[in-house]
Design an enzyme around this catalytic site. Structure first.
Site, PDB file in Angstrom:
ATOM      1  N   ASP A 200     -11.618 -17.832  33.780  1.00  0.00           N
ATOM      2  CA  ASP A 200     -13.047 -17.746  34.095  1.00  0.00           C
ATOM      3  C   ASP A 200     -13.815 -17.238  32.885  1.00  0.00           C
ATOM      4  OD1 ASP A 200     -12.899 -18.625  36.662  1.00  0.00           O
ATOM      5  OD2 ASP A 200     -12.702 -16.632  37.545  1.00  0.00           O
ATOM      6  N   LYS A 222     -15.734 -25.310  32.799  1.00  0.00           N
ATOM      7  CA  LYS A 222     -15.963 -26.620  32.153  1.00  0.00           C
ATOM      8  C   LYS A 222     -15.142 -27.742  32.775  1.00  0.00           C
ATOM      9  CE  LYS A 222     -17.672 -24.918  27.811  1.00  0.00           C
ATOM     10  NZ  LYS A 222     -17.124 -24.273  26.642  1.00  0.00           N
TER      11      LYS A 222
END
Ligand SMILES: C[S@@+](CC[C@H](N)C(=O)[O-])C[C@H]1O[C@@H](n2cnc3c(N)ncnc32)[C@H](O)[C@@H]1O
Length: 410
Positions: A200, A222
């Site tokens: 994260d 992403k």
């Protein structure tokens, strides 16, 4: 005569008589390992430290309350000689020699027939470090080598090349609040063993830089999610890599189950029949206030603390938080994800009875080099966040504990 090196051996003491002479600090330090080994321990000593006494009270050792007498070692397999009387120690040593009982001497390694190594354990292995000869024996040196080996095994930086113990499946690892030193030893070891790390934005990013080049690091934010929700896409990525037989670490900020959606990932893995290990982490909710000088509880000030998500405003229909009830609590309120909505939150707390003068502290990017603390009150916090440009991630603490630490600004 040349001094021969000591011969290392592991004693299996379960059910066997071990005699300990002297109930002081040496006994206190050595007894737990003897108890763990299942030895039948007889302590002979007129006095004992409170901890040693507690072991006798708990029935872990038998305590004979008198000084050493000849014959005490007759039934022993092994003895620890550690009284404060050098004469008694020498006499006991001589008795050990007569009865062929291996004896450790706390006062005179030269006279001892056995030495205690510096020991540590990691994953089914005992590390024991001894100096080769009595001369130049330095317990700090052996302890330091023991620490280096055990630490290396635990955090994965020391790995036997032909025996890399990759844990199959997924490990859901709480990475702590940001400082790379604040991950658990287990978490660090699993990271070192990973083939793939899905991380994260929050958490110990610096640890990722240390990973060897073959490790695939994926930024969870992403992962393209197309027709899926972002969380579903993360779950899919976990499943996909785990199904390829890779050791996958899902690295999360703080603790995986404190507003971390950890259980959703555990559930998805369970449904697919993929084993998942959960490694707890140090949550920012306690640690970030702590490093900024704010204890979440303090004797006579706060007997409770409540951790709340502030990601939606109190009047938002999605909110599950009972703000009017929280306004009535006397303890500490710790708000995560609350920077954007703190104005509304403060307003609601005051509207339901909390004093506008209640102290508030905002700790931004706690435990990192960019850590900063800004103090306010419920009445001023909305303005303060604007004027001081406080940005997420920040932990917001509401309550009198904000003022108890020595770091409170004047
Ligand atoms: C999605 S929650 C995850 C919390 C995490 N699971 C934990 O136990 O710390 C993210 C929030 O945690 C807080 N947070 C996490 N790390 C922080 C840090 N280093 N400094 C300040 N706040 C932090 C912030 O309130 C942030 O908005």
């Amino acid at each position: 005569m040349a001094e021969h090196p000591a011969y290392p051996v592991g004693l299996r003491l379960s059910g066997r008589r071990v005699v300990v002479l002297g109930g002081g600090q040496v006994a206190q330090r050595r007894l737990p390992a003897l108890i763990a080994a299942g030895a039948d321990i007889v302590l002979v000593s007129p006095h004992a430290t409170p901890s040693v006494e507690a072991m006798a009270d708990a029935g872990e050792i038998t305590w004979v309350r008198r000084a050493y007498q000849d014959g005490d070692l007759a039934e022993a397999w092994y003895a620890l000689i550690a009284t404060s009387d050098p004469g008694a120690n020498a006499a006991a040593s001589a008795e050990g020699e007569r009865h062929r009982v291996w004896c450790v001497r706390s006062d005179d390694a030269d006279q001892a027939t056995a030495w205690t190594p510096a020991t540590g354990h990691s994953e089914g292995v005992t590390v024991a470090v001894l100096t080769t000869h009595a001369r130049g024996r330095d317990p700090r040196h052996t302890a330091a080598i023991r620490d280096a080996v055990v630490e290396g095994l635990r955090d994965g930086t020391l790995v036997a090349p032909h025996h890399r113990t990759r844990t199959p499946g997924v490990a859901l690892v709480g990475g702590g609040p940001g400082d790379p030193d604040l991950i658990t030893v287990r978490g660090r070891r699993l990271l070192a063993e990973a083939d793939v790390v899905i991380a994260d934005r929050l958490g110990p990013r610096d640890l990722l830089a240390e990973l060897p080049p073959h490790v695939e690091v994926i930024d969870a934010a992403k992962i393209p999610y197309g027709r899926y929700m972002a969380q579903e896409a993360i779950n899919n990525a976990l499943l996909e890599h785990a199904k390829q037989g890779k050791a996958v670490v899902r690295l999360k900020g703080g603790d995986p189950f404190v507003f971390g959606r950890g259980m959703e990932e555990v559930q998805a893995l369970a449904e697919a029949g993929i084993p998942c290990t959960v490694v707890p982490g140090i949550s920012s909710s306690i640690s970030v206030p702590g490093v900024a000088g704010i204890p979440v509880t303090h004797r006579g000030v706060a007997h409770e603390f409540t951790v709340v998500s502030g990601h939606v405003a109190p009047d938002d229909e999605r909110s599950l938080v009972d703000w009017p009830s929280l306004a009535k609590l006397t303890g500490t309120l710790v708000i995560l994800m609350g920077v954007d909505k703190i104005g509304k939150i403060a307003e609601t707390l005051v509207a339901h009875g909390k004093s506008p003068g209640t102290p508030v502290a905002l700790v931004q990017e706690g435990t990192t080099a960019a850590q900063r603390r800004v103090d306010a009150t419920l009445a001023t916090v909305a303005d303060t966040v604007r004027t001081e440009d406080v940005k997420p991630p920040a932990v917001i603490v509401v309550g009198e504990v904000v003022r108890v630490g020595p770091q409170t600004p004047a």
